[in-house]
Every structure is written in C-alpha cells, then in structure tokens.
Scaffold this motif. Structure first.
Motif, PDB file in Angstrom:
ATOM      1  N   SER A 245       0.925  -1.174  -0.125  1.00  0.00           N
ATOM      2  CA  SER A 245      -0.004   0.029  -0.089  1.00  0.00           C
ATOM      3  C   SER A 245       0.886   1.190   0.224  1.00  0.00           C
ATOM      4  O   SER A 245       2.074   1.309   0.406  1.00  0.00           O
ATOM      5  N   ASP A 246       0.151   2.514  -0.294  1.00  0.00           N
ATOM      6  CA  ASP A 246       0.638   3.795  -0.327  1.00  0.00           C
ATOM      7  C   ASP A 246       2.077   3.899  -0.990  1.00  0.00           C
ATOM      8  O   ASP A 246       3.245   3.917  -0.673  1.00  0.00           O
ATOM      9  N   TYR A 247       1.884   3.654  -2.436  1.00  0.00           N
ATOM     10  CA  TYR A 247       3.339   3.736  -3.247  1.00  0.00           C
ATOM     11  C   TYR A 247       3.783   5.020  -3.304  1.00  0.00           C
ATOM     12  O   TYR A 247       2.914   5.862  -3.572  1.00  0.00           O
ATOM     13  N   ARG A 248       4.709   5.476  -3.289  1.00  0.00           N
ATOM     14  CA  ARG A 248       5.234   6.815  -3.731  1.00  0.00           C
ATOM     15  C   ARG A 248       6.622   6.377  -4.787  1.00  0.00           C
ATOM     16  O   ARG A 248       7.482   5.788  -4.165  1.00  0.00           O
ATOM     17  N   ASN A 258      15.789   5.384 -21.122  1.00  0.00           N
ATOM     18  CA  ASN A 258      15.979   4.516 -19.765  1.00  0.00           C
ATOM     19  C   ASN A 258      15.354   5.206 -18.682  1.00  0.00           C
ATOM     20  O   ASN A 258      15.254   6.286 -18.485  1.00  0.00           O
ATOM     21  N   LEU A 259      14.607   4.240 -17.719  1.00  0.00           N
ATOM     22  CA  LEU A 259      13.698   4.753 -16.639  1.00  0.00           C
ATOM     23  C   LEU A 259      14.561   4.175 -15.643  1.00  0.00           C
ATOM     24  O   LEU A 259      14.925   3.149 -15.310  1.00  0.00           O
ATOM     25  N   THR A 260      14.697   5.167 -14.814  1.00  0.00           N
ATOM     26  CA  THR A 260      15.363   5.068 -13.427  1.00  0.00           C
ATOM     27  C   THR A 260      14.421   5.246 -12.412  1.00  0.00           C
ATOM     28  O   THR A 260      13.744   6.605 -12.311  1.00  0.00           O
ATOM     29  N   ALA A 261      14.167   4.561 -11.426  1.00  0.00           N
ATOM     30  CA  ALA A 261      13.243   4.972 -10.425  1.00  0.00           C
ATOM     31  C   ALA A 261      13.227   4.324  -8.939  1.00  0.00           C
ATOM     32  O   ALA A 261      14.382   3.459  -8.757  1.00  0.00           O
ATOM     33  N   VAL A 262      12.939   5.113  -8.055  1.00  0.00           N
ATOM     34  CA  VAL A 262      12.937   4.674  -6.758  1.00  0.00           C
ATOM     35  C   VAL A 262      11.543   4.621  -6.135  1.00  0.00           C
ATOM     36  O   VAL A 262      10.724   5.444  -6.387  1.00  0.00           O
ATOM     37  N   THR A 263      11.057   3.327  -5.792  1.00  0.00           N
ATOM     38  CA  THR A 263       9.649   3.210  -5.516  1.00  0.00           C
ATOM     39  C   THR A 263       9.779   2.733  -4.120  1.00  0.00           C
ATOM     40  O   THR A 263      10.348   2.150  -3.654  1.00  0.00           O
ATOM     41  N   LYS A 264       8.641   3.599  -3.222  1.00  0.00           N
ATOM     42  CA  LYS A 264       8.595   3.222  -1.958  1.00  0.00           C
ATOM     43  C   LYS A 264       7.095   2.696  -1.555  1.00  0.00           C
ATOM     44  O   LYS A 264       6.245   3.250  -2.326  1.00  0.00           O
ATOM     45  N   VAL A 265       7.153   1.714  -0.901  1.00  0.00           N
ATOM     46  CA  VAL A 265       5.826   0.941  -0.637  1.00  0.00           C
ATOM     47  C   VAL A 265       5.738   0.664   0.719  1.00  0.00           C
ATOM     48  O   VAL A 265       6.596   0.082   1.324  1.00  0.00           O
ATOM     49  N   LYS A 266       4.578   0.402   1.539  1.00  0.00           N
ATOM     50  CA  LYS A 266       4.263  -0.154   2.626  1.00  0.00           C
ATOM     51  C   LYS A 266       3.991  -1.739   2.369  1.00  0.00           C
ATOM     52  O   LYS A 266       3.203  -1.975   1.749  1.00  0.00           O
ATOM     53  N   VAL A 267       4.702  -2.435   3.216  1.00  0.00           N
ATOM     54  CA  VAL A 267       4.311  -3.824   3.024  1.00  0.00           C
ATOM     55  C   VAL A 267       3.953  -4.626   4.360  1.00  0.00           C
ATOM     56  O   VAL A 267       4.654  -4.169   5.368  1.00  0.00           O
ATOM     57  N   LYS A 268       2.829  -5.295   4.476  1.00  0.00           N
ATOM     58  CA  LYS A 268       2.308  -5.803   5.529  1.00  0.00           C
ATOM     59  C   LYS A 268       1.905  -7.353   5.432  1.00  0.00           C
ATOM     60  O   LYS A 268       1.429  -7.774   4.100  1.00  0.00           O
ATOM     61  N   THR A 269       2.226  -8.224   6.427  1.00  0.00           N
ATOM     62  CA  THR A 269       1.824  -9.473   6.359  1.00  0.00           C
ATOM     63  C   THR A 269       1.306 -10.006   7.142  1.00  0.00           C
ATOM     64  O   THR A 269       1.676  -9.378   8.425  1.00  0.00           O
ATOM     65  N   ALA A 270       0.725 -11.028   7.564  1.00  0.00           N
ATOM     66  CA  ALA A 270      -0.022 -11.831   8.659  1.00  0.00           C
ATOM     67  C   ALA A 270       0.839 -12.777   9.142  1.00  0.00           C
ATOM     68  O   ALA A 270       0.597 -13.241  10.287  1.00  0.00           O
TER      69      ALA A 270
END
Ligand SMILES: [Zn+2]
Length: 801
Positions: A245-248, A258-270
């Motif tokens: 969730s909450d991709y930035r 060429n595409l260069t990227a920094v992806t931040k994302v929240k990760v949750k597991t049970a």
C-alpha cells in the motif's frame, strides 16, 4: 500471488550476483549437482504429493547433494533392463478432466516414464529414503551414480536455473511457513517432456503441462490445473498473502529512454517472522538496491531474465530478504532502486511503453494510493493518472508530480510529443493526447514500383526511382480526429456513468500506443495509434474495431477492471466480456442496433471458424480456461472465446432479463463488488437475482454449464402448425437441436406476432422461451388470434449455427 507463473523456463544465463544468504542459497541450488554416493538401485518405490502419484517400479534413484542440510532434487531413471515407472494424475472435476483430454486424448494422466527429475522442499527425501529397507534388492550403487551424475547433471542445472528462486523462497521461510513446493520434469515415450507442479502458493496447487512449439511460436500448454483434494478449505500454510500500500514513486526518464526509479511502498503480512518476500517487476528492469525500514536488504533477481527489446512487458519475480524478519501486522517501509528500458522508440518521436502495469515492484493489482513524480526531457510530455500537484521545468528537465485522488489497482504512464484535446463533461475531464507524428509503420506505403525500363546509365548510377512512378501519398494527420475523439470519449463516459455509476477516477487521459491493441488502466487509456487515424464511415468489422470499438472497450475498463476486478484467471473473461459488451451497448445507442448485431455476427463466425482438427474454434475450451486458451491447440481461441463468446454470454443474459433488469444487474454488480473481486460463481448468483419471476433455469445453472463452463454452439430448427380451437388458436411447435454434445439444452426464444387488433392497437408480441434437448421438443402456445408471424430467435437471443 495467485497469479504466480507456474512454468519452468529452460534458459539460464549467468549474471553477477551480490552476496548474502538468499543469493548464496539460490546459487547453490543453480549450481547443485547429483551425489554419486547417493545413488540407489530401487524397486517398487512410490512418491506421492497429494493427487500426484509416482510409481518408481524398477530403476535407479539418485539424489542431489544436500543444500541447507538436505537434498532438494532427485532423478529417477528407468534405464535398466525391464526398468519402469509410472505417473498418475486424476483431475478431480469434469472440467479439468476434459481440459486434460483435449491435450492427451484421455481424461486422466497415466503415463509410463523413462526418467523424471524431482524438485522438492517438503519431506520427499525422507519418504523416499525410508523405502530402501522395503526390498532386499534395493541397494546403494555409487559406481552407477558416477555415470548417472555425468549424464544428468546438465539437465539438473538447466532446470535448477528456473526454480532457484522459488525453492529459495520456500527454504528460507521454512521456520515460519511449511516448505512444501514440488515439481517434476518427466520424460516419457509418448509425450516427450512434460511437467507437473505442486505449488502451495497457488490457490490451485496442482498443474501439469508442457512446452510445445507450433509454427515457430512456443507455448506452455496447461493440460490441467486444480486444487489438491485435501486442500479443500486451504492447505496448511495457504497462499502467501502480502499487502502492498501507499506507493510513492519517483522516476526519471533519460533522453535515452532508460527509466530509473525509486519506489517506496508499505508492506504488511500476517505471518510473523517472514524472512524472504517475492515481488514481480517487468523483465526489463534491473534492481540495484533495496532497503527495508531504512536498512539495506538483500535481493536476488532471476538469472534467466532477458532484458531490452520488446519482451511484451512480461513480469519476472525477484526475492527480497530484509536484514530482520518481518513482524506480523506491521507496515514495513520497502524502498526499491531500479532501472531499465521500459520504453521503446517506435520512430519519429513516437514511443512504446513496454512495461505498463509492472514498471514498479508489485504483487499483481492491489487497490491502493499512488504518489507519482516523473522527471523527463522537457521536449517530451509524460502522462500518468492523478491530479497535477507540481509541474515545473528546470534546464533540460521537466518534473511532474501527480496523485490520483483515490486508491487505484495499478498506475500506468505514457510519454510522447503530444497535442491535446480536452473536454469536461458531467464532472469528468477527458484529456486526449495525440502524437504529432505518425510512426513509420503506419504511414501509407507507396504501391510496388512498376518495372523500370532498362535504362542502363541510370541504373548504373544507382539513381532512385523517379517520383512520378508512385502517386502522392495520402496525408495522414493523427491530430485531425483529436477533438472528435475527446468528445466521443466524454460521451462514452457519460453514457456508462449513467448506467453503471461514476468512473474509477473523475478524469481520464487517453494516450497513444503503437500496435494493434489498447489497454485501459485506472484514469489512463493506452489507445492504438491506428484508432487515432479513424476510418470515415467504418463498416468492415476490422475498421469498426479500430475506429470505435477499441476506444469504447478501453473506456469501459474504467468500471470493469479499474473498479471491480476478477478473482483469478478463470474469472478474467468477465472483465473483458463486460467491457466489450458495454462498448457494444454504446455503439448500439449511438449507431443503432445494426452495429451490435453486426459485431455479434462477426464473433459468431469467428467462433465457428474451423481449426486444423476440423472443430470450430469454440470447441477449444470453455471461456473459464482464460489465458490457458492461448495454447498450441488453437492459438486463436483465447481471443475469439474471451471477447466473442464473452460478449454473446452477456448479450444472451440481457435478452433473458430484459433491458431494465439487465442494467440494474450491472449497476448492482458495481455496487456490490466495485472495490473488490468477483468470481464467475458470484456473477451467476448475481445475474440469477435479476431474472424475471418464474424464469426457466432460475439459478442460471444450466446456462452457465453450457455457455460458461462448457463448449458447443447448437443448430436450432423450428417447425410449427396453427390450429383453430373454438374461439382461440393453438400454436404447436417443435424445436430441434443438433451439433452439440449430448445434454446440451439451448433455451431459445420463439417470437409470436399477433395481427393488429380491431381497435387499431399495435401488433402484440408474445415471446415463448423453449428449452431444446437431445430429442426434438414440442410445445404449445394458446393464442387469442391466429399469429401473423412466428420467428425463432429474431434478436440474437441464443448463440447458434
Ligand atoms: Zn479489455
């Protein structure tokens, strides 16, 4: 995770790898070899994994060297005098038995084997080794082991290169999740090589299938795919559930594309203590760094990834191992740094984005928020869904930040040298971007030059053909239709909004993509550059497709796909059928019923086109096989069945319900499932609620069995007589059905038109639904007058020959 690919690929290429336990384990698996000391002459061994049964009757069994303390692979070879082995797989339901039969000619797999390579992370080693004392002739044969190892090590390496990450994922998470993966590559006389899998991360754990080549194209034919019998209610561990969730995302498109990227994302597991997580990303992308909660994390990419060129935007999976195990229910911050060639230059400043839904790490579509910042050359324009929060130009670079004002399932982007046409209507803003130029592939080509007179000197100098030999090219202007496209699409959104409720987002960007296809993402449509050119007065189905159908179809995905989505590949047809039928509804409204009927007729003819085996394309398999229909049996089937039969299925339901109930059903579908997933079974239940009272087949079970879970297109014939019965009339009819499997029962409307009454009222129509059967069916209708006309199915109420 349910969509994780099951399929072995057999290419391995070496890439430099970082260090760490996951990397080391994956490498150890790839470089694993057979242990000649662990080779046995065996008789009457069995190897069972749920419904998969191997009988290793007489031959050699050799294990791989231990990895993380135990062998993860073994090979059985029946290459001894009277050697034999057998594999048995019996699908538990009719649909999967029939699917299997369409490939191997029989409903159960019961095949003698020459050899089999097994991979396992469960208890298979123990269960095999325990059988040694069962027979006094079983014994260790290290001298044979050396020979077998030499022969089979290359095969083991080849297969290990495809399974290294999958096995590593299981083994490293072993302490908190039961490792339970099993795969077999089988060599048999009849079927050469085929594969069987048990993947606990898939809802349907068991699959069998084979790589085949047909006319130079490689397919993985999925013979059968089903849930293990014991798994009703879920296997011990169940599929791995991970919420993102909450991709930035902050991305730069270099002038080189060429595409260069920094992806931040929240990760949750049970799961508490999860050590390794899988992610998907476009094959074109290479990961350079991953951090979890600010700490460097190890990552392992697939070795056999082919980068560059158009790889059709396929996803590849990679593993991330955080420095510390994840805690259950806690949102962990993941940060990915990566780059790759996700955009291809189609020439003349027209670009093709190859990685459309997977240019950032993902686990399939998940409804969440996105905050997207792109930096790109100032002479280009980059579009992505969302309100513009920031847009500035500095030096050679332009930076645009956008944020969709609600959760979406995936975020696409597109880029080009665009002109715009904007229309705002009914609270929705439509922005149509058009390329200022046409890519060379679409420019009209001059007719073949006429043979030149052999004027020696000119040819000798290599002079070009004189211009006078070819007529001037017609001018193609991709922008001529832009305004019209924008107002058309605003009209489509308005029409669908009035029927289904508001679209996914209050704005829609339409952007071009070279190729003969389109794709509808939330707030962003990729539309074939052909559709921008338009065909004046399109009438041939091919022209209607590019001129109108494609753009309406993609617009309809703002509801079907962007809001409600399918639960699995067996339900994917629903999104395509609903989008396509919504498009047909719009064309019906704007162009008349004739266009709807013409498209249905086109689909009908396509479904009845004969395959090489003499059967209609429709017979390749039921619509719920989804992408499995794109197989070597009939590569055209996926398209013809998903879109064509899918549209027919929705159309037939509409005729059964009547328009008012039909549109209420669609609106209710979005209300009930608009932010979630729908299965084919859910759809049947919902549709049956909207049948008129006292309908035949009130739960639509027969309808779904025949058209959705089955195949067959019936031929129907109506004969009838009319007899006076006192003051009234009796119509006695017979409906005869043929060309379908036994048990097929088409429900067809018979329309009876009564003459105009004496008071000048309009002709009265009576529709009698008659259920056909294996034998001719007779029926009687009591009428107040002699009918003026009796017609079987005048409005495409049933798909038939
Ligand atoms: Zn579609």
């Amino acid at each position: 995770m349910a969509r994780r690919r099951l399929f072995l690929t057999l290419v391995a290429v070496s890439l430099p790898m970082a260090a760490g336990p996951a990397t080391d384990l994956a490498r150890a698996i790839r470089e694993n070899s057979l242990d000649s000391e662990a080779c046995y002459r065996i008789r009457d061994f069995t190897l069972f994994k749920e419904d998969i049964r191997f009988y290793l009757t007489d031959g050699y069994l050799i294990f791989s060297k231990p990895i993380a303390g135990r062998p993860v692979a073994a090979i059985f070879s029946a290459d001894v005098e009277n050697g034999s082995g057998e594999v048995i797989l019996r699908p538990p339901n009719f649909a999967e038995r029939r699917a299997l039969a369409s490939y191997i000619g029989r409903p159960n797999l019961d095949e003698g084997l020459q050899a089999a390579v097994f991979f396992f992370t469960g208890d298979q080693y123990q269960s095999l080794i325990q059988q040694i004392p069962n027979n006094p002739t079983n014994r260790r044969v290290p001298e044979m082991g050396a020979l077998l190892a030499e022969k089979w090590n290359p095969v083991l390496h080849n297969l290990s290169g495809s399974l290294d990450l999958r096995l590593s994922l299981d083994l490293l998470n072993g302490p908190v999740r039961q490792a339970d993966f099993f795969a077999a590559a089988i060599q048999s006389t009849r079927w050469n090589n085929f594969n069987i899998f048990f993947d606990p991360d898939n809802v349907d754990q068991i699959a069998a299938g084979q790589f085949t080549t047909r006319k130079g194209r490689t397919f993985f034919d999925v013979w059968t795919h089903f849930a293990a019998r014991s798994a009703k209610g879920g296997v011990a561990s169940g599929p791995l559930r991970i919420d993102l969730s909450d991709y930035r995302i902050s991305a730069t498109v270099e002038p080189s594309l060429n595409l260069t990227a920094v992806t931040k994302v929240k990760v949750k597991t049970a799961i508490d203590g999860l050590r390794v997580l899988p992610f998907d990303i476009a094959r074109e992308m290479a990961i350079s760094e991953v951090t979890v909660d600010g700490m460097p994390a190890e990552f392992v990419e697939r070795e056999n990834t082919v980068r560059g060129g158009i790889t059709r935007g396929e996803s590849s999976f990679f593993l991330v191992m955080p420095a510390a195990p994840l805690r259950a229910g806690v949102e962990h911050e993941f940060e990915f740094h990566y780059s790759g060639k996700a955009i291809v230059d189609a020439g003349d400043r027209v670009f093709y984005v190859t990685a459309r839904g997977n240019w950032y790490p993902n686990l399939g579509p998940q409804l969440t928020t996105f905050d997207l910042t792109f930096r790109y050359p100032r002479d280009l324009e980059l579009v992505t869904p969302g309100e513009v929060l920031e847009d500035r130009t500095e030096g050679e670079w332009r930076t645009t930040r956008r944020r969709p004002n609600g959760p979406i399932r995936m975020a696409g982007f597109n880029l080009g040298d665009y002109a715009h046409a904007r229309v705002s209507r009914g609270g929705v803003v439509v922005d149509v971007c058009g390329n200022r130029t046409v890519e060379s592939a679409l420019r009209p080509r001059p007719p073949l030059p006429m043979p030149l007179p052999q004027t020696g000197p000119r040819r000798g100098r290599g002079a070009p053909l004189p211009d006078t030999l070819s007529p001037p090219l017609p001018l193609v202007d991709p922008l001529a239709r832009l305004e019209r496209l924008a107002s058309d699409i605003a009209g489509m959104l308005e029409f669908m909004g009035s029927k289904f409720g508001p679209p996914a987002l209050p704005y829609l960007t339409v952007s071009p993509i070279p190729g003969n296809f389109g794709q509808g993402y939330p707030g962003l449509i990729y539309l074939s550059t052909r559709s921008y050119l338009g065909y004046a007065g399109a009438s041939r189905p091919q022209e209607v497709f590019f001129d109108e159908l494609l753009e309406v179809h993609e617009t309809a995905h703002q509801w079907w796909g962007a809001q409600v989505t399918s639960a699995g590949y067996r339900d994917d047809w629903l999104m395509e059928a609903l989008a396509n039928y919504s498009a047909l509804l719009y064309l019906e409204k704007t162009k008349g019923r004739r266009v709807l009927d013409a498209m249905l007729e086109e689909y009908r003819l396509e479904l009845l086109t004969r395959s090489e085996n003499g059967e209609p394309i429709d017979a390749a398999g039921p619509i719920v096989l989804g992408s499995r229909l794109e197989s070597s049996l009939e590569p055209r089937a996926w398209r013809a069945v998903t879109y064509g039969k899918g549209s027919w299925i929705i159309h037939m339901l509409r005729l059964r319900m009547g328009d008012e109930r039909f549109f209420s059903m669609l609106a209710e579908l979005l209300k009930r499932y608009g932010r979630g997933e729908i299965t084919t079974g859910d759809f049947r239940t919902l549709a049956s609620e909207f049948l008129p009272p006292r309908s035949d087949d009130p739960k639509l079970e027969a309808f779904f069995d025949q058209w959705v879970y089955g195949t067959g297109i019936p031929a129907l014939k109506l004969t009838y007589t009319v007899k006076a019965k006192g003051m009234r009339w009796a119509l006695e009819g017979t409906l005869t059905q043929s060309e379908v499997p036994a048990g097929f029962e088409a429900l067809a409307p018979v329309e009876i038109q009564l003459p105009r009454g004496r008071d000048g009222t309009q002709p009265r129509l009576i529709t009698k639904w008659v259920r056909a059967s294996d034998e001719p069916v007779t029926f009687t209708v009591d009428l107040p007058q002699a009918p003026a006309k009796v017609t079987l199915d005048p409005h495409n109420g049933v798909l038939r020959r």
